[in-house]
Motif scaffolding. Sequence first.
Motif, PDB file in Angstrom:
ATOM      1  N   ALA A 244       0.832  -1.210   0.000  1.00  0.00           N
ATOM      2  CA  ALA A 244       0.000   0.000   0.000  1.00  0.00           C
ATOM      3  C   ALA A 244       0.864   1.257   0.000  1.00  0.00           C
ATOM      4  O   ALA A 244       0.556   2.237  -0.695  1.00  0.00           O
ATOM      5  N   ALA A 245       1.952   1.236   0.766  1.00  0.00           N
ATOM      6  CA  ALA A 245       2.854   2.386   0.779  1.00  0.00           C
ATOM      7  C   ALA A 245       3.455   2.617  -0.603  1.00  0.00           C
ATOM      8  O   ALA A 245       3.563   3.760  -1.075  1.00  0.00           O
ATOM      9  N   THR A 246       3.830   1.534  -1.260  1.00  0.00           N
ATOM     10  CA  THR A 246       4.401   1.642  -2.599  1.00  0.00           C
ATOM     11  C   THR A 246       3.366   2.160  -3.587  1.00  0.00           C
ATOM     12  O   THR A 246       3.652   3.038  -4.408  1.00  0.00           O
ATOM     13  N   ALA A 247       2.152   1.633  -3.511  1.00  0.00           N
ATOM     14  CA  ALA A 247       1.084   2.061  -4.408  1.00  0.00           C
ATOM     15  C   ALA A 247       0.754   3.538  -4.211  1.00  0.00           C
ATOM     16  O   ALA A 247       0.468   4.261  -5.179  1.00  0.00           O
ATOM     17  N   THR A 248       0.796   3.994  -2.984  1.00  0.00           N
ATOM     18  CA  THR A 248       0.518   5.400  -2.698  1.00  0.00           C
ATOM     19  C   THR A 248       1.619   6.293  -3.247  1.00  0.00           C
ATOM     20  O   THR A 248       1.359   7.404  -3.728  1.00  0.00           O
TER      21      THR A 248
END
Length: 333
Positions: A244-248
């Motif tokens: 999720a951090a990467t996607a954000t």
Amino acid sequence: MHTDSGDLVAALDIGGTKIAGALVDGAGRPRVRARRPTPAREDGATVMAAVAAVLDELARSAEWPLVRAVGIGSAGPVDASAGTVSPVNVPGWRGFPLVAEVTRRVGGLPVTLVGDGVAMTAAEHWQGAARGRADALCMVVSTGVGGGLVLGGRLRSGPTGNAGHIGHISVDLDGDPCACGSRGCVERIASGPHIARRALESGWRPGPDGDRSAAGVAAAAHAGDPVALASFARAARALAAGIAATATLVEIEVAVIGGGVAEAGDVLFGPLREHLRDYAALSFASGVEVLPARLGADAGVVGAAAAAAAEAGLWGLGRGTGEATVSGTASGM
């Protein structure tokens, strides 16, 4: 640019357990293989001798004259700009000049170095589960946790070859110390040894076969053991937070997960997808698809070959390791 379908790339996949080598063709097929165990606790010269033995075996193949480049995917950290490696699990190699040593043994062929997570990413985007996707995170979840990024259809390995190393994103600010020096890293929670450690500390006991590894925990989880299931759910939550951090940050559309831990199947992927819905809440991150990797044990050599081919302009692949254009076809990357 060489586009002859007969051109081959010699590829090395170097980890703490094994050194695998292959001659790979333009369709991503390993045609000749060699393998040695990694003498990980020995000195640097001994480890290099094992690498040289793999190269020598490949060089004895009748197909060696077709080799146009050499690709290396190594456990890291690596420094592709300097041609050096410092694998955490190979203490004899610290700042080891691997590219220079390999170049000396391959008659001056061009040599490309990337981290093992980047190699897996190149493989999965060229021939695997991320094929045809413009923006992807690919992860290896095994003894450690590594990864790599494809953004805008291009492999983005960064200046040192470590971009996308999701295993050392901190997802628990007060978590346990990690070998990298930080705390609460994805790897410290979701790698195979830590899944097993957590299960054992929580009261899980191996079955009659005595398997205390993550594979043993996975077998117990499939049989419904609540402690084993909880250990995998915790690992899945850490992976979800990192994804999720990467996607954000960079807006990926797919996360591809391979490695030994991913072989646990639904006991990992089920809770991972559930937790990802919680963590990737923003609209532009919420559509990330999670898929299992397809290339299995060949991902390292296929990806190392793809990275080297891109750098050398072979097989119609884009030039430049960190800026390699990846198409969804078998003849392009």
